[in-house]
Design a protein around this motif. Sequence first.
Motif, short mmCIF file in Angstrom:
data_model
loop_
_atom_site.label_atom_id
_atom_site.label_comp_id
_atom_site.label_asym_id
_atom_site.label_seq_id
_atom_site.Cartn_x
_atom_site.Cartn_y
_atom_site.Cartn_z
N ALA A 1 120.27 -4.78 12.07
CA ALA A 1 120.70 -3.64 12.88
C ALA A 1 119.51 -2.79 13.29
O ALA A 1 119.42 -2.34 14.45
CB ALA A 1 121.73 -2.81 12.12
N ALA A 2 118.58 -2.56 12.37
CA ALA A 2 117.40 -1.76 12.68
C ALA A 2 116.51 -2.46 13.71
O ALA A 2 115.99 -1.82 14.63
CB ALA A 2 116.61 -1.47 11.41
N ALA A 3 116.35 -3.77 13.58
CA ALA A 3 115.54 -4.52 14.54
C ALA A 3 116.19 -4.51 15.93
O ALA A 3 115.49 -4.37 16.94
CB ALA A 3 115.33 -5.95 14.06
N ALA A 4 117.51 -4.62 15.96
CA ALA A 4 118.22 -4.56 17.25
C ALA A 4 118.05 -3.18 17.88
O ALA A 4 117.77 -3.06 19.08
CB ALA A 4 119.70 -4.88 17.05
N ALA A 5 118.20 -2.13 17.09
CA ALA A 5 118.01 -0.78 17.59
C ALA A 5 116.58 -0.57 18.08
O ALA A 5 116.35 0.04 19.14
CB ALA A 5 118.36 0.24 16.51
N LEU B 1 115.38 0.50 21.77
CA LEU B 1 114.53 1.67 21.98
C LEU B 1 113.25 1.31 22.72
O LEU B 1 112.78 2.06 23.58
CB LEU B 1 114.17 2.31 20.64
CG LEU B 1 115.17 3.31 20.10
CD1 LEU B 1 114.79 3.75 18.69
CD2 LEU B 1 115.27 4.51 20.99
N ASN B 2 112.68 0.16 22.41
CA ASN B 2 111.47 -0.26 23.10
C ASN B 2 111.75 -0.51 24.58
O ASN B 2 110.94 -0.16 25.44
CB ASN B 2 110.88 -1.50 22.44
CG ASN B 2 109.46 -1.76 22.90
OD1 ASN B 2 108.63 -0.86 22.88
ND2 ASN B 2 109.19 -2.97 23.32
N ILE B 3 112.89 -1.10 24.88
CA ILE B 3 113.28 -1.30 26.28
C ILE B 3 113.44 0.05 26.98
O ILE B 3 112.96 0.25 28.10
CB ILE B 3 114.58 -2.13 26.38
CG1 ILE B 3 114.31 -3.58 25.94
CG2 ILE B 3 115.16 -2.08 27.79
CD1 ILE B 3 115.56 -4.41 25.73
N GLY C 1 114.62 9.79 15.13
CA GLY C 1 113.31 10.44 15.22
C GLY C 1 112.47 9.89 16.35
O GLY C 1 111.77 10.63 17.05
N ARG C 2 112.56 8.58 16.55
CA ARG C 2 111.76 7.96 17.62
C ARG C 2 112.30 8.34 19.01
O ARG C 2 111.53 8.46 19.97
CB ARG C 2 111.70 6.45 17.46
CG ARG C 2 111.02 5.97 16.18
CD ARG C 2 109.77 6.75 15.81
NE ARG C 2 108.76 6.67 16.86
CZ ARG C 2 107.60 7.32 16.85
NH1 ARG C 2 107.28 8.10 15.85
NH2 ARG C 2 106.75 7.19 17.84
#
Length: 131
Positions: A9-13, A17-19, A88-89
């Motif tokens: 889930a964190a990697a998907a998020a 976010l990077n996109i 936060g990001r």
Amino acid sequence: MTALTVTLAAAAAAALLNIWLSIRIGAVRRALSISVGDGGNESLQRRMRAQANFVENTPFVLVLIAALELADAGDGWLAYVAAAYMIGRVLHGFGMDGGNWGWGRMIGTLVTMLVLLGLAVVAALVAAGVM
């Protein structure tokens, strides 16, 4: 086999976010007709640094989340830490634009550092057999 649901889930998020951060860069590039580099434009530099900072910190967070999840050390709280990091990001991304969102940069940076420090301490304690 361990599912590593928090890590997934964190990697998907993080990917999403990077996109989002990339799209924000592209919007400034299109508006200013800057194809390569930053053209000396502060707004573009700020957005590029927001994404670069995300890319610099996120791998460490994801590795620590995965390691703690594999060690069965994150029951109940690890997903909240991952969510706090992602929020936060987002705040940092908006905050890097300055203006009314300038406070988001400070909050996002603080959350990032606290998450990294907390995960690192827990990982060290797990590795030492204390937890």
